[in-house]
Design a protein around this motif. Sequence first.
Motif, PDB file in Angstrom:
ATOM      1  N   LEU A   4       0.825  -1.205   0.000  1.00  0.00           N
ATOM      2  CA  LEU A   4       0.000   0.000   0.000  1.00  0.00           C
ATOM      3  C   LEU A   4       0.860   1.257   0.000  1.00  0.00           C
ATOM      4  CD1 LEU A   4      -2.693  -1.492   2.259  1.00  0.00           C
ATOM      5  CD2 LEU A   4      -3.259  -0.199   0.221  1.00  0.00           C
ATOM      6  N   LEU A  51       1.602   1.719  -3.638  1.00  0.00           N
ATOM      7  CA  LEU A  51       0.386   2.216  -4.279  1.00  0.00           C
ATOM      8  C   LEU A  51       0.194   3.712  -4.014  1.00  0.00           C
ATOM      9  CD1 LEU A  51      -2.400   1.837  -5.630  1.00  0.00           C
ATOM     10  CD2 LEU A  51      -3.242   0.997  -3.440  1.00  0.00           C
ATOM     11  N   ALA A  52       0.342   4.103  -2.758  1.00  0.00           N
ATOM     12  CA  ALA A  52       0.123   5.504  -2.395  1.00  0.00           C
ATOM     13  C   ALA A  52       1.185   6.424  -2.980  1.00  0.00           C
ATOM     14  CB  ALA A  52       0.088   5.653  -0.877  1.00  0.00           C
ATOM     15  N   PHE A  74      -7.320  -5.181  -0.173  1.00  0.00           N
ATOM     16  CA  PHE A  74      -6.295  -4.347   0.443  1.00  0.00           C
ATOM     17  C   PHE A  74      -6.342  -4.528   1.956  1.00  0.00           C
ATOM     18  CE2 PHE A  74      -8.055  -2.676  -3.401  1.00  0.00           C
ATOM     19  CZ  PHE A  74      -6.977  -2.224  -4.140  1.00  0.00           C
ATOM     20  N   SER A  86       3.477   5.221   5.942  1.00  0.00           N
ATOM     21  CA  SER A  86       2.643   6.387   6.239  1.00  0.00           C
ATOM     22  C   SER A  86       3.145   7.638   5.534  1.00  0.00           C
ATOM     23  CB  SER A  86       2.602   6.646   7.748  1.00  0.00           C
ATOM     24  OG  SER A  86       1.832   5.663   8.398  1.00  0.00           O
ATOM     25  N   VAL A  90       1.180   7.507   2.417  1.00  0.00           N
ATOM     26  CA  VAL A  90      -0.239   7.182   2.625  1.00  0.00           C
ATOM     27  C   VAL A  90      -0.995   8.317   3.312  1.00  0.00           C
ATOM     28  CG1 VAL A  90      -1.853   5.674   3.863  1.00  0.00           C
ATOM     29  CG2 VAL A  90       0.067   4.675   2.615  1.00  0.00           C
ATOM     30  N   ARG A 150      -2.244  11.484   1.471  1.00  0.00           N
ATOM     31  CA  ARG A 150      -3.119  11.277   0.321  1.00  0.00           C
ATOM     32  C   ARG A 150      -4.448  10.628   0.674  1.00  0.00           C
ATOM     33  NH1 ARG A 150       1.448   9.774  -4.269  1.00  0.00           N
ATOM     34  NH2 ARG A 150       1.483  11.868  -5.138  1.00  0.00           N
ATOM     35  N   ALA A 151      -4.579  10.084   1.869  1.00  0.00           N
ATOM     36  CA  ALA A 151      -5.800   9.365   2.230  1.00  0.00           C
ATOM     37  C   ALA A 151      -6.581  10.128   3.294  1.00  0.00           C
ATOM     38  CB  ALA A 151      -5.447   7.970   2.732  1.00  0.00           C
ATOM     39  N   LEU A 155      -9.297   6.168   7.227  1.00  0.00           N
ATOM     40  CA  LEU A 155      -8.132   5.294   7.276  1.00  0.00           C
ATOM     41  C   LEU A 155      -7.929   4.677   8.656  1.00  0.00           C
ATOM     42  CD1 LEU A 155      -5.811   4.525   5.301  1.00  0.00           C
ATOM     43  CD2 LEU A 155      -4.495   6.390   6.337  1.00  0.00           C
ATOM     44  N   TYR A 177      -6.089   1.027   9.569  1.00  0.00           N
ATOM     45  CA  TYR A 177      -4.793   1.042  10.237  1.00  0.00           C
ATOM     46  C   TYR A 177      -4.851   0.275  11.559  1.00  0.00           C
ATOM     47  CZ  TYR A 177      -1.406   4.253   7.965  1.00  0.00           C
ATOM     48  OH  TYR A 177      -0.456   4.824   7.145  1.00  0.00           O
ATOM     49  N   ALA A 183     -11.183   1.453  -1.275  1.00  0.00           N
ATOM     50  CA  ALA A 183      -9.880   2.086  -1.499  1.00  0.00           C
ATOM     51  C   ALA A 183     -10.021   3.391  -2.277  1.00  0.00           C
ATOM     52  CB  ALA A 183      -8.950   1.125  -2.246  1.00  0.00           C
ATOM     53  N   LEU A 185      -6.945   6.065  -1.772  1.00  0.00           N
ATOM     54  CA  LEU A 185      -5.780   5.269  -2.143  1.00  0.00           C
ATOM     55  C   LEU A 185      -5.780   4.899  -3.620  1.00  0.00           C
ATOM     56  CD1 LEU A 185      -5.745   2.922   0.966  1.00  0.00           C
ATOM     57  CD2 LEU A 185      -4.077   4.714   0.442  1.00  0.00           C
TER      58      LEU A 185
END
Length: 246
Positions: free
Chosen positions: A102, A105-106, A119, A134, A137, A140-141, A146, A150, A161, A166
């Motif tokens: 992830l 991805l982020a 995910f 983080s 992540v 952007r999230a 989230l 988490y 997602a 994400l």
Amino acid sequence: MTALIGRTRERAVETLSLDSTGTRNALSAALVAALADALADCAEDPGVRAVVLTHTGTTFCAGADLRDPPDPDALVGLLRQIVALPKPVVARITGHVRAGGLGLLAACDIAAAAPAATFAFTEVRIGVAPAVISLPVLPRADPRALARYYLTGERFDAAEAVRLGLLTTTADDVDQALAPVLDGLRRSAPEALTETKRLLTARVLETFDRDAAHLTALSARLFSSAHAREGMTAFLERRDAAWVVV
């Protein structure tokens, strides 16, 4: 040695495929180094307009390779390299994404996944925290949305997602969904793409500059803890960790 990163190019778009299906594309020290080298080549090659980051097999990335984990500094370097790459990076996902995956991805600028993709931030279930990932992540999230994933390690789907921020989109045919995106990138001036990406990633890079040392130290401390040793052993032995309440 088998190549860990597949590489193809079509009309100025370089596709980099995580290709370590035996470990479900887990982030080993070798895979992190190979991906960093491939990205560096793309950054320097004037024939590359954009990069697609994808995978072979049914898993995009299973997170850190617990048998051959990357150095936290190397993982931070890879994530920052994706964010700061002077060319757009597009994630194409048709499989599952866990933990450190992830973070990859982020770090990408645009991301599309098939509805069957799942995910999970599984770190808490092996006694650690999503510390280093983080860095890309959290900026952007949605932090409120989230928090649930988490803190619990629950799985969520591609639609969720997207809601979290994400993913850019989910579609049954990921390649069809990305076709206009890649066409748009091919039609864009290279220097304009670089400067526009710089505008979009400034806040993420500020987070790296401010928090990377602290989060790298936190990751190293947690991974060397007794809880992490128990959690990783339990994971490899396919059993519940000692702290699980049933």
